[in-house]
Scaffold this active site. Structure first.
Site, short mmCIF file in Angstrom:
data_model
loop_
_atom_site.label_atom_id
_atom_site.label_comp_id
_atom_site.label_asym_id
_atom_site.label_seq_id
_atom_site.Cartn_x
_atom_site.Cartn_y
_atom_site.Cartn_z
N GLY A 95 14.67 4.85 2.25
CA GLY A 95 13.42 4.27 2.75
C GLY A 95 12.79 5.18 3.77
N VAL A 96 11.43 5.10 3.89
CA VAL A 96 10.73 6.13 4.65
C VAL A 96 9.52 5.61 5.42
CG1 VAL A 96 9.33 6.77 2.63
CG2 VAL A 96 9.81 8.49 4.37
N GLY A 97 9.32 4.30 5.42
CA GLY A 97 8.08 3.77 6.00
C GLY A 97 7.93 3.96 7.50
N GLU A 98 9.03 4.02 8.21
CA GLU A 98 8.93 3.96 9.67
C GLU A 98 9.34 5.23 10.41
OE1 GLU A 98 10.45 0.32 8.70
OE2 GLU A 98 9.74 -0.70 10.49
N ARG A 156 16.98 10.28 -0.94
CA ARG A 156 16.07 10.77 -1.98
C ARG A 156 14.72 10.08 -1.87
NH1 ARG A 156 18.41 9.81 -7.53
NH2 ARG A 156 19.01 12.01 -7.62
N GLY A 189 0.82 -1.21 0.00
CA GLY A 189 0.00 0.00 0.00
C GLY A 189 0.85 1.26 0.00
#
Lengths: 739, 336
Positions: A700-703, A626, A469
Site C-alpha cells: 500500500g502506498v496512499g500515505e 510491489r 480516486g
C-alpha cells in the site's frame, strides 16, 4: 498463470479502467446525482463556537420561495446513536446526532437543515434563518498557545527500558517541543449525501461520497434501527477523501431524516465553508521530544510525549507517537499520548494520521542531533538503523530503508552538500539541503469478494470496498486479468455498494493489500467451478480431472485443446459460474512486523532579501513492496509530497482566539500549494515485493509519501539559514526572523 | 439564490440611470457574485454592463493611454501598448488572481473590488465596512492580512488589488459618467481612507459609472518592477507588494514612483519615499532609506507586524530590479 511472483499484468503500467468515464463526465459523483422528485437541503451552521442555541426564528425563511420544510432540534426525529465501534464496523466521525440538543460545541455545528426545491432556494432561505444564541465564556480556540495537560490516553503509550535514566545520563541531549497547526483535508469533492426511502419508509438507499460504504451502512442501521438488509449505501465515484470520508458525519443522518419525513429524495452537498468547519480536520498537536545519544550518534533514549486536539462531542485520538517505537534501534523508549477537547468540529484521520505529525517532530529532532554531533544526518540514521522491529521484537517482513537512503541521496547529489549553514548560494538565494526518513505501517483488513464468469465472455468482480480516486477499480481488474488471462476490457468491476460482499475501508493504505487477495480467491473459486463444469457430464473436457486443465488467455486448455471460458459455459447451457473469496490477515502477523519505509531529500531556496522560501527539488525513494499499477502508485507519492509542502509551509486552520470561530474556511484564505509551488519531483519506487505480507507483495502506498516531507523541508531550511523551525507551518513571519 | 432584478444596459446613460443605492453593476462578476453567494452583498437590482462599448485601449495624442472600463485583465495585461510602455501594469495584472479570473475580471471591476478581510466576508462577524456601526472584529482578531497603513479604529481592511498598485505608481485618471455628464478624478483620490466611514469606499456617486481609466504618459527611459510577496507562488493576495518605476540620470535617480499593495487600506502611493529617491545614487542604501520612509507611519496590529519589514523588503528589491532594467533600457537606447 497463477504465479504472482512473475506477474504479467500486475506491476505493469495500466491505464485506469474508469479514466474514460471521469474524463468524459460520465462518472456520477454523489453531488451530481439526481433522483426523481428530489429536494435540496442546506444546513444552517452555528455562528458561535461555544454556548447555547436559545431560539430559532424561522418565519422569514419558511416563507421564502421553494422552501418545503426546516428541520431542527424542535422537530427532529428521535434516533439512536451508533455504538461507534471500529471492531464492529459502525464507527462514525461524530457520535453526537444532529440537532440532539441545543448546546453549541463548535462553529459550524448544524442548528437547522433547510429543504427546498432548488439548491439556491435552500441556501437563500438558510441565510434567512435567525438563530439566537447565548454565548458562553471559556471557548477553547486551539491547543496551540496553551499548556493544558489534557487527558491521558493509556492505550496509545509504549515503553521499554529506562528512558528517563538513559536520557539524564546521555552525553548528548536534544530536548525540544514542536507544534503543528490544525489542517483541513480539502478533498476536491465536498461531503455529499443523497437519501431516498423506498417501500413506504422501510428501506433506505443512501448515495454518499464515502471511503467506507459498509461502515456507513452499519452505522445508519443502528441509528435508524433498521435491518442491515434494508439499507444500502452507494459510492461509485469519490472525489477523494483523505480520511474525512472514512466514517459518517451528521449531515448524512439529517439528510436521511428529511427524506423520510418529506417522502422525497433529498440531497445535501456541504458548501466548502461547512465542509471545513464540520467535515473533519487534522487536529493541532504539541509534541515534546527528548533524544539521548552517545558521541557516536547511537540513540540511548527516545521520549516522545504528544497532545492533540479532540472536540467536545467525541474523542478523536491522533496518535503522533505510533511510528516512534519502531523507527530507530534504541533500548530505552517512552511514548505517550494525551488529548485536549477544544471548540472545533471533531477532528478525524487525515492522510498518515498521527504518524505524519510524529515523524515531523522525530525527524526534525534527529536533524538537531546530527547538527549537535556534527554528523551527516544520513549517517546518523544508518547508525541507528533498526534491523528488526524494536517495538515487537519481530523481524521485518522486508525493509529496504538503507537502499532508499542510498539511492535517493545519490540521485539528489547529497555528496555536494556543504554542511556549513548558509554556505551554498545562487544569486539572491541561499540553497538548503535537507532530508528525512519516513514510514507508514502496513495493515490489512478482512475482505470478501464475488466473481462471476459469464457466457458472454465477461468476468464480473464485486467488492464492497471503494475507489476513492486512487485506482482501486483498475488494480482489481488487473488481478482478475492476471489470474484468467482475460483482457481488461472484458472485466467488469463493481465497487462502492454496501450490498456487495463486505470490503474494507479505503484508508490506512490498506485497500490494496486487503482487497486483492480476496479478489484473487474469488477468481480462483470461480475458475474451480468452471473446471468442475468442464470436466463433468457433457463438459468441454469431460472425463479429465480439474488438475489436468491449464488456465490462460480467457480459456481452459489441455495440451493443444483449448476452449474459452464462454464456450465452456455454453457447452453446458450455463449463463455463468460464481466464485466467492474471503481473506483476512493470518499467522504471518505473529511472525513479522510490516512497515513501508522511504526517504525524502529536499532542496529549498531561501531569498533572505524578500523572506521567500520555495521548495526547488524533491528526490524520494519508497520501499512499498510491489506497486500493482506503478503510475498510480507514483502519483500517490507525488501527491503526498505536494501535500507535505502544504503542511510544511502553508496550511493552517485559523480559529479566532477570542471565540474559537474558524475564519479561513475557504480555499483562498486557507493556503494550499498551487501548481506553481510544485517543485521538480523525482520518485523512485523500489521493487521489493513483500510476499510475507500477501501473495501480491504489495504493502500500500496512499500515505507514506506525505510522511517525512515537512521535516525534510524544515531541515533544509535550517541548513540554509541556521534557524530551526519547530512549528508548522513555517510562515513568512517565522522566515523574516531568520533573515 | 436571494432574488434580485437583473437587466442589461445598452448604453452608458441607460446604465447610469439604473443605479441607485441598492443596485450594483456587474461586469466580470468575480467579486459581486461571490459576495452575493456569501450573503455579504444584497443588491436588489443588478445591471449588466457587459454590452457597453467600453472595451477599447487607445493611445491619446498627448501620450496617455485610455483604457475602457470593460477591458478584461487578461486583455489589458497582454495588450501591446501596455506590454511595451507599461510593463509594470502588465506584471501587476498577471500577479493577480488566476487566468480564469483574469479572463472575466475587468479594469473598472478591479478598481471596485472589495476587501478580502475575513471578517468582511463573514456575515456573522462585526464589520463597519459591511454594516456601518457594527464594529470591527479584525482589529482584535486574526488580523494577519490587514492593513498597517491607512487604517482607522473603524476599519483596517486592505485594498486587495495588484492592478491598482501599478496604476497608483504610474498615475492615472478615472472617467466617471452619469446623467449629468462626465467628470474626471485622479486615481489617488478615488479610493477613500476608511476613517469613520469605511463603508464609503470610493468617490463614485450613485448614478455614476466608471467608463475609462487613462494612464499618465510613461516615464522614459525608465525601468519598472512589480514585486508581490505572499505565502505561496501563485493565486494569493499580496502580504506586501511594491510597484517601482524610476528613470536614471547617469548613476543618479531622475524620477521615481513607488506604490505599495497588501499593506494599505487603499492602493498606497509613497510620495515621501519618491522624494527621497530623486537625485540620489541608485544604490541599495538609497532604496533602504526610501523604504524606511515609506513605512514610517505604519501601525502594526497583533498579527501583522511582519508586513512592515516585508513591505520594506519589497520596495528595496523592486527598486533594485527597476534600476537594473533602467540601466538595460539605457544601454539599449544608447545602442540605437
Amino acid at each position: 498463470m497463477n504465479d504472482l511472483t512473475r506477474p504479467r499484468v500486475i506491476g505493469q503500467r495500466t491505464p485506469r479502467i474508469d479514466g474514460e468515464f471521469k474524463l468524459t463526465g460520465r462518472a456520477g459523483y454523489t453531488g451530481e446525482l439526481h433522483a426523481e422528485g428530489m429536494l435540496y437541503g442546506y444546513p444552517v451552521p452555528a455562528t458561535i463556537a461555544h454556548g447555547k442555541l436559545e431560539a430559532l426564528e424561522l418565519d422569514e425563511a419558511q416563507a421564502m420561495p421553494g422552501v418545503v420544510d426546516i428541520f431542527h432540534h424542535g422537530n427532529f426525529d428521535t434516533l439512536h446513536r451508533s455504538p461507534n465501534s471500529m471492531g464492529h464496523g459502525d464507527q462514525v466521525s461524530e457520535v453526537r446526532l444532529p440537532f440532539e440538543d441545543e448546546t453549541i460545541h463548535y462553529h459550524g455545528q448544524y442548528v437547522a437543515l433547510v429543504v427546498a426545491k432548488t439548491f439556491e432556494q435552500a441556501r437563500a432561505a438558510a441565510y434567512r434563518v435567525v438563530a439566537r444564541y447565548r454565548q458562553a465564556s471559556g471557548a477553547v480556540p486551539s491547543l496551540l498557545g496553551r499548556d493544558d495537560e489534557g487527558l491521558p490516553i493509556e492505550s496509545e503509550g509504549s515503553s521499554r527500558g529506562d528512558p528517563e535514566a538513559a536520557f539524564s545520563g546521555a552525553p548528548v541531549k536534544i530536548d525540544r517541543t514542536y507544534h503543528i497547526a490544525a489542517e483541513s483535508h480539502l478533498q476536491m469533492e465536498m461531503h455529499a449525501t443523497l437519501a431516498e426511502w423506498h417501500d413506504g419508509g422501510r428501506r433506505l438507499v443512501v448515495h454518499e461520497s464515502t471511503q467506507g460504504v459498509v461502515y456507513q451502512r452499519n452505522a445508519m442501521a443502528r441509528i435508524f434501527d433498521l435491518a442491515q438488509e434494508d439499507l444500502e449505501v452507494i459510492s461509485h465515484y469519490i472525489g477523494s477523501g483523505f480520511g474525512n470520508k472514512l466514517f459518517m458525519w451528521p449531515h448524512a443522518v439529517a439528510t436521511a431524516v428529511a427524506a423520510r419525513r418529506l417522502q422525497r429524495p433529498v440531497k445535501v452537498v456541504l458548501p466548502r465553508q461547512q465542509d471545513m468547519m464540520s467535515g473533519g480536520n487534522r487536529p493541532a498537536s504539541r509534541q515534546h521530544i527528548r533524544l539521548g545519544a552517545g558521541r557516536d550518534g547511537r540513540l540511548t533514549s527516545v521520549i516522545h510525549d504528544s497532545i492533540t486536539e479532540t472536540s467536545l462531542v467525541d474523542r478523536y485520538i491522533d496518535s503522533c507517537g505510533s511510528a516512534t517505537p519502531s523507527f530507530y534501534a534504541c533500548d530505552n523508549l517512552a511514548v505517550s499520548q494525551r488529548i485536549l477537547p477544544v471548540n472545533h468540529g471533531t477532528p478525524c484521520p487525515m492522510r498518515a494520521p498521527g504518524e505524519v505529525s510524529g515523524i515531523f517532530a522525530l525527524e526534525t529532532a534527529m536533524d538537531e542531533l546530527a547538527v549537535e554531533l556534527k554528523m551527516d544526518p544520513v549517517e546518523l540514521r544508518l547508525r541507528n538503523y533498526a534491523e528488526s522491529d524494536p517495538e515487537s521484537g519481530l523481524p521485518w517482513s522486508s525493509k529496504q530503508l538503507d537502499k532508499c537512503l542510498q539511492s535517493a541521496a545519490e540521485r539528489f547529489g547529497w555528496d555536494k552538500r556543504n554542511p556549513e549553514v548558509g554556505s551554498m548560494r545562487d544569486g539572491d538565494e541561499i540553497i538548503g539541503y535537507g532530508m528525512a526518513s519516513c514510514t507508514w505501517f502496513a495493515g490489512r483488513q478482512p475482505c470478501q469478494a464475488r466473481v462471476e464468469l459469464r457466457a458472454d465472455g465477461s468476468l464480473f468482480v464485486g467488492c464492497g470496498t471503494q475507489d476513492i480516486g486512487t485506482g482501486t477499480y483498475t488494480i482489481v481488474a488487473q488481478t482478475a486479468a492476471e489470474l484468467t488471462g482475460m483482457p481488461l476490457a472484458d472485466i467488469e468491476v463493481k465497487l462502492g455498494e454496501s450490498g456487495l460482499p463486505s470490503g474494507p475501508l479505503s484508508g490506512g493504505s490498506m485497500a490494496t493489500a486487503s482487497t486483492l487477495p480476496a479478489v484473487a480467491a474469488a477468481v480462483r473459486d470461480a475458475l474451480d467451478a468452471l473446471k468442475e463444469v468442464a470436466t463433468g457430464n457433457g463438459g468441454a473436457f469431460e472425463g479429465l480431472s480439474a488438475d489436468d486443465l491449464e488456465v490462460g488467455q480467457g480459456g481452459l486448455s489441455h495440451g493443444e485443446h483449448r476452449v474459452s471460458f464462454a464456450e465452456v459455459l455454453k457447452t453446458n447451457k450455463l449463463a455463468s459460474v460464481n466464485g466467492q473469496g474471503s481473506t483476512a490477515p493470518g499467522a504471518e502477523q505473529n511472525a513479522y512486523s510490516f512497515r513501508s519505509f522511504g526517504a525524502h531529500f529536499v532542496e529549498v531556496r531561501f531569498d533572505p532579501g524578500i523572506s521567500r522560501v520555495r521548495v526547488a527539488r524533491v528526490v524520494s525513494s519508497m520501499d512499498i513492496g510491489r506497486a500493482i499499477n506503478p503510475p498510480a502508485a507514483r502519483n500517490q507519492v507525488e501527491g503526498g509530497i505536494i501535500m507535505g509542502i502544504g503542511m510544511g509551509l502553508f496550511e493552517q486552520l485559523e480559529y479566532d482566539p477570542r471565540d474559537a470561530r474558524l475564519i479561513n474556511s475557504n480555499v483562498a484564505d486557507y493556503i494550499l500549494p498551487t501548481h506553481a509551488d510544485a517543485p521538480e519531483i523525482d520518485v523512485e519506487l523500489l521493487d521489493y515485493p513483500d510476499f510475507e505480507f500477501n501473495e501480491f507483495g504489495a504493502r500500500g502506498v496512499g500515505e507514506i509519501g506525505l510522511t517525512g516531507v515537512a521535516p525534510a523541508i524544515s531541515n533544509a531550511l535550517y541548513h540554509a539559514t541556521g534557524k530551526r523551525h519547530r512549528d508548522l507551518p513555517i510562515t513568512i513571519e517565522a522566515l523574516l526572523a531568520s533573515s | 439564490m436571494r432574488a434580485f432584478a437583473y437587466s442589461r444596459a445598452d448604453s452608458v446613460d441607460h446604465a447610469a440611470h439604473r443605479i441607485t443605492h441598492d443596485a450594483a453593476f456587474v461586469a466580470g462578476g468575480t467579486t459581486l457574485l461571490d459576495l452575493i453567494k456569501l450573503d455579504v452583498l444584497k443588491p436588489k437590482n443588478v445591471v449588466d454592463i457587459n454590452a457597453l462599448p467600453l472595451k477599447r485601449v487607445e493611445r491619446l495624442d498627448d501620450g496617455r493611454l485610455r483604457i475602457g472600463a470593460l477591458v478584461t485583465n487578461t486583455d489589458l495585461a497582454h495588450h501591446p501598448e501596455v506590454k511595451r510602455h507599461y510593463p509594470l501594469l502588465s506584471q501587476a495584472l498577471l500577479a493577480g488572481a488566476s487566468t480564469q479570473l483574469r479572463n472575466m475580471a475587468t479594469t473598472a471591476g478591479n478598481v471596485m473590488q472589495r476587501t478580502r478581510c475575513p471578517y468582511y466576508r463573514d456575515a456573522a462577524a462585526a464589520c463597519n465596512r459591511r454594516e456601518p456601526g457594527s464594529g470591527c472584529d479584525a482589529r482584535g482578531g486574526l488580523n494577519r492580512l490587514n492593513a498597517v497603513l491607512g487604517g482607522s479604529d473603524a476599519c483596517v481592511a486592505v485594498h486587495p488589488s495588484d492592478m491598482c498598485v501599478a496604476m497608483a505608481a504610474i498615475g492615472a485618471t478615472l472617467t466617471l459618467s452619469s446623467a449629468d455628464g462626465e467628470r474626471e478624478v485622479a486615481f489617488g483620490d478615488f479610493h477613500r481612507l476608511p476613517g469613520d466611514t469605511p463603508h464609503i469606499e470610493h468617490d463614485l456617486a450613485d448614478g455614476e459609472l466608471i467608463t475609462a481609466i487613462t494612464l499618465e504618459p510613461p516615464l522614459a527611459p525608465a525601468g519598472s518592477y512589480y514585486l508581490k510577496l505572499r505565502d505561496r507562488a501563485s493565486y494569493e493576495f499580496a502580504l506586501a507588494s511594491a510597484a517601482a518605476q524610476l528613470s536614471l540620470d547617469g548613476e543618479m535617480i531622475g524620477e521615481a514612483r513607488v506604490a505599495l499593495g497588501g499593506v494599505g487600506t487603499k492602493p498606497w502611493r509613497c510620495p515621501d519615499a519618491e522624494a527621497a529617491l530623486v537625485g540620489q545614487p541608485a544604490q541599495i542604501a538609497t532604496f533602504e532609506r526610501a523604504a524606511e520612509i515609506a513605512l514610517r507611519d505604519a501601525t502594526p496590529l497583533e498579527h501583522n507586524a511582519f508586513k512592515i519589514p516585508l513591505a520594506r523588503q519589497s520596495i528595496v528589491r523592486a527598486l533594485r530590479e527597476a534600476t537594473r532594467l533602467a540601466r538595460d533600457e539605457g544601454k539599449q537606447e544608447g545602442q540605437v
